[in-house]
Scaffold this motif. Structure first.
Motif, mmCIF file in Angstrom:
data_model
loop_
_atom_site.group_PDB
_atom_site.id
_atom_site.type_symbol
_atom_site.label_atom_id
_atom_site.label_comp_id
_atom_site.label_asym_id
_atom_site.label_seq_id
_atom_site.Cartn_x
_atom_site.Cartn_y
_atom_site.Cartn_z
ATOM 1 N N ARG A 124 3.443 7.837 2.351
ATOM 2 C CA ARG A 124 1.993 7.792 2.579
ATOM 3 C C ARG A 124 1.631 7.909 4.067
ATOM 4 N N ARG A 125 2.560 8.433 4.858
ATOM 5 C CA ARG A 125 2.289 8.626 6.287
ATOM 6 C C ARG A 125 1.580 9.953 6.553
ATOM 7 N N VAL A 126 1.641 10.869 5.566
ATOM 8 C CA VAL A 126 1.001 12.179 5.697
ATOM 9 C C VAL A 126 0.069 12.362 4.503
ATOM 10 N N THR A 127 -1.183 12.701 4.788
ATOM 11 C CA THR A 127 -2.159 12.966 3.727
ATOM 12 C C THR A 127 -2.778 14.332 3.987
ATOM 13 N N VAL A 128 -2.778 15.170 2.950
ATOM 14 C CA VAL A 128 -3.311 16.528 3.067
ATOM 15 C C VAL A 128 -4.416 16.710 2.032
ATOM 16 N N THR A 129 -5.495 17.346 2.469
ATOM 17 C CA THR A 129 -6.598 17.714 1.580
ATOM 18 C C THR A 129 -6.612 19.223 1.469
ATOM 19 N N CYS A 130 -6.677 19.718 0.222
ATOM 20 C CA CYS A 130 -6.759 21.162 -0.021
ATOM 21 C C CYS A 130 -8.095 21.508 -0.661
ATOM 22 N N ASN A 131 -8.614 22.688 -0.330
ATOM 23 C CA ASN A 131 -9.845 23.156 -0.953
ATOM 24 C C ASN A 131 -9.533 23.792 -2.306
ATOM 25 N N ALA A 132 -10.539 24.353 -2.939
ATOM 26 C CA ALA A 132 -10.395 24.913 -4.283
ATOM 27 C C ALA A 132 -9.397 26.066 -4.350
ATOM 28 N N ASP A 133 -9.150 26.714 -3.225
ATOM 29 C CA ASP A 133 -8.181 27.805 -3.192
ATOM 30 C C ASP A 133 -6.771 27.314 -2.887
ATOM 31 N N PHE B 281 -2.324 11.936 9.711
ATOM 32 C CA PHE B 281 -1.092 11.175 9.883
ATOM 33 C C PHE B 281 -1.442 9.698 10.024
ATOM 34 N N ALA B 282 -0.667 8.863 9.373
ATOM 35 C CA ALA B 282 -0.845 7.416 9.497
ATOM 36 C C ALA B 282 -0.377 6.968 10.884
ATOM 37 N N ASP B 283 -0.768 5.764 11.243
ATOM 38 C CA ASP B 283 -0.399 5.227 12.557
ATOM 39 C C ASP B 283 1.113 5.149 12.762
ATOM 40 N N ASP B 284 1.851 4.958 11.659
ATOM 41 C CA ASP B 284 3.307 4.821 11.781
ATOM 42 C C ASP B 284 4.052 6.142 11.545
ATOM 43 N N ILE B 285 3.393 7.280 11.791
ATOM 44 C CA ILE B 285 4.023 8.586 11.596
ATOM 45 C C ILE B 285 5.266 8.733 12.455
#
Length: 161
Positions: free
Chosen positions: A48-57, A65-69
């Protein structure tokens, strides 16, 4: 006296009904496309240190990036970004499929043109389905194409489907 055969009235009525149904179907497709364009999906990886958001495509539009990346090395961060992006892309595709399902069901109920006009081909059976794009890196595709099966290849998030 009307020289047309009586069953021509039925065909004209069927075509008018079909045109009204097609108009309704086109409006529902436009509404579905508008709703689809607003979809986003979020996924995390790397503990859970990396979170990615993708659009409809399925295109990444945000990476957080989380603080502890810094607990991860560069290779782990890269792998986590890739994993989260792929998972978010798969999620948004599923969301779009859910939106599209009623439109596909309505389309399946439409009579084919060949059922109304004798000798007309059924165009629906000639339209190929879209193929899913590979989630493998270009390097992995090149190695596989060269026949080097011994090299471990990245596994697609959708391989489990």
């Amino acid at each position: 006296m009307d020289s047309r055969r009586p069953d021509n009235h039925r065909v004209e009525g069927d075509i008018a009904d079909l045109m009204e149904t097609v108009g309704t179907h086109i409006r529902s497709i436009a509404d579905m496309q508008r709703k689809r364009s607003e979809l986003v999906a979020v996924a995390s990886a790397g503990g859970r240190r990396v979170t990615v958001t993708c659009n409809a495509d399925g295109v990444p539009i945000d990476v957080v990036f989380a603080d502890d990346i810094d607990d991860l090395d560069y290779e782990d961060i890269a792998a986590a970004v890739l994993e989260a992006a792929q998972e978010a892309a798969v999620k948004v595709v599923a969301m779009a499929e859910d939106l599209l399902a009623p439109v596909r069901a309505a389309r399946a109920e439409l009579p084919s043109l060949s059922s109304l006009v004798e000798g007309m081909p059924d165009v629906r059976i000639k339209v190929p389905e879209l193929q899913r794009a590979s989630f493998e890196s270009q390097a992995a595709r090149t190695r596989f194409a060269a026949g080097d099966d011994a090299v471990p290849r990245p596994r697609s998030v959708i391989d489990s489907e």
